[in-house]
Structure formats: structure tokens, C-alpha cells
Design a protein around this motif. Structure first.
Motif, PDB file in Angstrom:
ATOM      1  N   ASN A 175       0.799  -1.232   0.000  1.00  0.00           N
ATOM      2  CA  ASN A 175       0.000   0.000   0.000  1.00  0.00           C
ATOM      3  C   ASN A 175       0.827   1.274   0.000  1.00  0.00           C
ATOM      4  OD1 ASN A 175      -2.256  -1.624   0.096  1.00  0.00           O
ATOM      5  ND2 ASN A 175      -2.588  -1.380   2.296  1.00  0.00           N
ATOM      6  N   MET A 197      -4.541   9.940   6.359  1.00  0.00           N
ATOM      7  CA  MET A 197      -4.723   8.525   6.666  1.00  0.00           C
ATOM      8  C   MET A 197      -3.454   7.754   6.337  1.00  0.00           C
ATOM      9  SD  MET A 197      -7.783   7.869   7.866  1.00  0.00           S
ATOM     10  CE  MET A 197      -7.605   6.084   7.732  1.00  0.00           C
ATOM     11  N   ASP A 198      -3.168   6.753   7.139  1.00  0.00           N
ATOM     12  CA  ASP A 198      -2.137   5.766   6.819  1.00  0.00           C
ATOM     13  C   ASP A 198      -2.857   4.427   6.755  1.00  0.00           C
ATOM     14  OD1 ASP A 198      -0.197   3.835   6.762  1.00  0.00           O
ATOM     15  OD2 ASP A 198       0.891   4.520   8.530  1.00  0.00           O
ATOM     16  N   ASN A 199      -3.010   3.938   5.532  1.00  0.00           N
ATOM     17  CA  ASN A 199      -3.702   2.674   5.319  1.00  0.00           C
ATOM     18  C   ASN A 199      -2.694   1.551   5.112  1.00  0.00           C
ATOM     19  OD1 ASN A 199      -6.587   3.486   5.320  1.00  0.00           O
ATOM     20  ND2 ASN A 199      -5.957   4.760   3.588  1.00  0.00           N
ATOM     21  N   SER A 200      -2.031   1.172   6.180  1.00  0.00           N
ATOM     22  CA  SER A 200      -1.012   0.106   6.140  1.00  0.00           C
ATOM     23  C   SER A 200       0.066   0.413   5.110  1.00  0.00           C
ATOM     24  CB  SER A 200      -1.664  -1.249   5.823  1.00  0.00           C
ATOM     25  OG  SER A 200      -2.627  -1.592   6.784  1.00  0.00           O
ATOM     26  N   GLU A 201       0.518   1.666   5.073  1.00  0.00           N
ATOM     27  CA  GLU A 201       1.505   2.090   4.079  1.00  0.00           C
ATOM     28  C   GLU A 201       2.941   1.946   4.564  1.00  0.00           C
ATOM     29  OE1 GLU A 201       0.247   6.021   2.665  1.00  0.00           O
ATOM     30  OE2 GLU A 201      -1.789   5.399   3.215  1.00  0.00           O
ATOM     31  N   ARG A 207      -3.422   0.931  10.814  1.00  0.00           N
ATOM     32  CA  ARG A 207      -4.139   2.049  10.200  1.00  0.00           C
ATOM     33  C   ARG A 207      -4.163   3.218  11.178  1.00  0.00           C
ATOM     34  NH1 ARG A 207     -10.240   1.642   7.518  1.00  0.00           N
ATOM     35  NH2 ARG A 207      -9.749   2.894   5.660  1.00  0.00           N
ATOM     36  N   THR A 226      -3.911   5.480  16.284  1.00  0.00           N
ATOM     37  CA  THR A 226      -3.460   4.324  15.512  1.00  0.00           C
ATOM     38  C   THR A 226      -4.010   3.032  16.101  1.00  0.00           C
ATOM     39  OG1 THR A 226      -1.394   5.512  15.060  1.00  0.00           O
ATOM     40  CG2 THR A 226      -1.411   3.151  14.597  1.00  0.00           C
ATOM     41  N   THR A 229      -5.739  -2.846  11.834  1.00  0.00           N
ATOM     42  CA  THR A 229      -6.807  -2.651  10.850  1.00  0.00           C
ATOM     43  C   THR A 229      -8.114  -3.321  11.263  1.00  0.00           C
ATOM     44  OG1 THR A 229      -5.923  -4.530   9.609  1.00  0.00           O
ATOM     45  CG2 THR A 229      -5.257  -2.325   8.887  1.00  0.00           C
ATOM     46  N   ASP A 233     -11.957  -0.219  11.106  1.00  0.00           N
ATOM     47  CA  ASP A 233     -12.589  -0.337   9.797  1.00  0.00           C
ATOM     48  C   ASP A 233     -13.100   1.033   9.366  1.00  0.00           C
ATOM     49  OD1 ASP A 233     -14.874   0.111  11.312  1.00  0.00           O
ATOM     50  OD2 ASP A 233     -15.538  -1.977  11.231  1.00  0.00           O
ATOM     51  N   ASP A 234     -13.722   1.104   8.194  1.00  0.00           N
ATOM     52  CA  ASP A 234     -14.159   2.397   7.655  1.00  0.00           C
ATOM     53  C   ASP A 234     -15.167   3.084   8.568  1.00  0.00           C
ATOM     54  OD1 ASP A 234     -12.516   2.000   5.513  1.00  0.00           O
ATOM     55  OD2 ASP A 234     -14.094   1.399   4.122  1.00  0.00           O
ATOM     56  N   VAL A 237     -13.277   4.623  11.427  1.00  0.00           N
ATOM     57  CA  VAL A 237     -12.562   5.810  10.945  1.00  0.00           C
ATOM     58  C   VAL A 237     -13.502   7.018  10.938  1.00  0.00           C
ATOM     59  CG1 VAL A 237     -11.511   6.900   8.917  1.00  0.00           C
ATOM     60  CG2 VAL A 237     -10.816   4.597   9.601  1.00  0.00           C
TER      61      VAL A 237
END
Length: 255
Positions: A175, A197-201, A207, A226, A229, A233-234, A237
Motif C-alpha cells: 500500500n 490517513m495511513d492505510n497500512s503504508e 491504520r 493508531t 486494521t 474499519d471504515d 474511521v
């Protein structure tokens, strides 16, 4: 019209009047003459002139000789810079970060920029059994972390492009954003939305939601909430974003 008087002050009247003059000049779009300053502040013209001479002597006021008008001087900029250096953002932000930690029961980080990296200066542990492995003092890349992207969103275009020219966007996870144009769009979205956002980057299965601490042209750092994940979830968030923004507003009000 700004008008201040300190006739009832038991001491320090001259200092207080000098401060009023500085505040007045800070509000003016152009350099201003003695007569207008005196009139707007309700002070004696001779008093204003003497105070301006003293403030000019120490560099807090600049006099334009061509028309004898006054504006703020470079001495104030130096003081402001020193004040920023001495400001303990960790202490100021701590109560608000603790509230966010209690509201979400997730890990809350505070980070600052140091040599184009994020350095974590504060960490409040999650109340959950599974916690983050980050440590205070650890450094992480800017472009692939929530706090880092929040910080980068406050930069002007020139600084962002310089950063992109000088650094490889290394891929840490599937990601990770490694395309400069994509990152530029993400930074613009952060500016519009007010959060990153940090989406598992940077780390898989992690996340975070982050927000910058930026006020009056000064970047103080950024903070994030933090979680793994599976706990963010969305829907979670969307519930946390208002909490993060409220925390940001509360901290900025103290700066």
C-alpha cells in the motif's frame, strides 16, 4: 477602533502602552505615522513618539525615514523564533491527547519533523490487549505515515517538490505510495479534508488517522490515533475523524 488605556495599572504602565503599540502595528496593513497611532490608541502623541523611539532602539519597531512611519521590526521576528524553539508542544498537547486516547482507547502518537523524518515525541498506549510496537524517539519516513503526510500537507509546493527530488519513495508494503504524482494528490486531499490517513503504508495491518498542528505559519508537529486494521474499519474511521479534529482544534487554541 482599537483603544487601550492602563491608567489604573499600579506599575509597568509604559511597558503596557508599548505592548499596545506593538499589537496595533501588527494589525496595520501598512506602516503608520505617530499621529494616527496616538489617535487610534487614545494616547498622548509625545508619549507615543518616545515609546516608538525606544522600541526602534531594541529592534522591535522599524521606522521608514522617507515618511516617518512605523512598522514591526526584525527584533520581534527573532524573539518569535526563540519562543517557538522553547515551546514544549508535548506538555501543551498532552491533556488533549490523553482525552483522545481515552475516547478511542487506541494508541495516540505525537510527532515532529526532524531532518525530513517523523520523530515520535510522545506515545499514549492503547487500552486494548493488542498494542502498537512504536517507541518514543523512533524515526519514520514522512511520505508513508499518517503523521508524516499530515506534516507534509503544511509545506508549500517548493518544499514538497524538493523533498520528492531528493528522496526515493521506497516501498514498505503493497500500500505504500511510491508515485510522486499520487502523493501530491493525497497531500492536496489532506489539505482539503483536514486529516491524513495511513492505510497500512508503512506497516501491514496498521491504520491511523492524523492531523497537523499548524498555526500562523508555524508547524508544531502532528498527532495520530493508531490501531490494528481489524479494530479500525471504515465505520470506525468515520467515528474517529471528528474526535481527531476536535483534539486538533483544542491544541491549536493553546498555541
Amino acid at each position: 477602533m482599537l483603544r487601550k488605556t492602563h491608567e489604573s495599572s499600579p506599575y509597568g504602565t509604559a511597558i503596557l502602552k508599548g505592548v499596545d503599540i506593538l499589537k496595533y502595528l501588527a494589525e496595520q496593513p501598512v506602516a503608520t505615522g505617530v499621529s494616527r497611532i496616538a489617535r487610534d490608541l487614545g494616547m498622548n502623541r509625545a508619549t507615543v513618539f518616545k515609546l516608538l523611539e525606544t522600541l526602534q532602539l531594541v529592534g522591535f519597531v522599524h521606522k521608514r525615514e522617507s515618511d516617518s512611519t512605523y512598522s514591526l521590526g526584525p527584533g520581534l521576528a527573532r524573539l518569535a523564533h526563540r519562543a517557538y524553539e522553547q515551546l514544549d508542544i508535548t506538555t501543551i498537547a498532552q491533556p488533549s491527547l490523553e482525552r483522545l486516547n481515552n475516547q478511542t482507547k487506541e494508541t495516540v502518537h505525537l510527532g515532529i519533523e526532524d531532518e525530513n523524518m517523523v520523530v515520535y515525541v510522545s506515545k499514549l498506549e492503547s487500552k486494548q490487549a493488542v498494542r502498537m510496537h512504536s517507541r518514543v524517539g523512533n524515526a519514520s519516513p514522512l511520505y508513508c505515515t499518517g503523521i508524516g503526510k499530515a506534516i507534509m500537507s503544511t509545506w508549500d509546493d517548493e518544499k514538497v517538490h524538493t523533498y520528492l527530488r531528493e528522496r526515493e519513495l521506497k516501498q514498505y508494503t503493497p500500500n505504500t505510495i511510491t508515485d510522486a504524482n499520487t502523493l501530491l494528490k493525497v497531500l492536496q486531499d489532506i489539505r482539503i479534508n483536514g486529516y491524513a490517513m495511513d492505510n497500512s503504508e508503512h506497516e501491514m495491518e496498521v491504520r491511523c488517522i492524523a492531523a497537523p498542528l499548524y498555526k500562523d505559519g508555524i508547524l508544531y508537529g502532528a498527532f495520530s490515533v493508531t490501531a490494528p486494521t481489524y479494530r479500525m474499519d471504515d465505520g470506525t474511521v468515520q467515528r474517529y475523524i471528528p474526535l481527531v479534529k476536535s483534539c486538533q482544534t483544542e491544541i491549536l487554541a493553546k498555541l
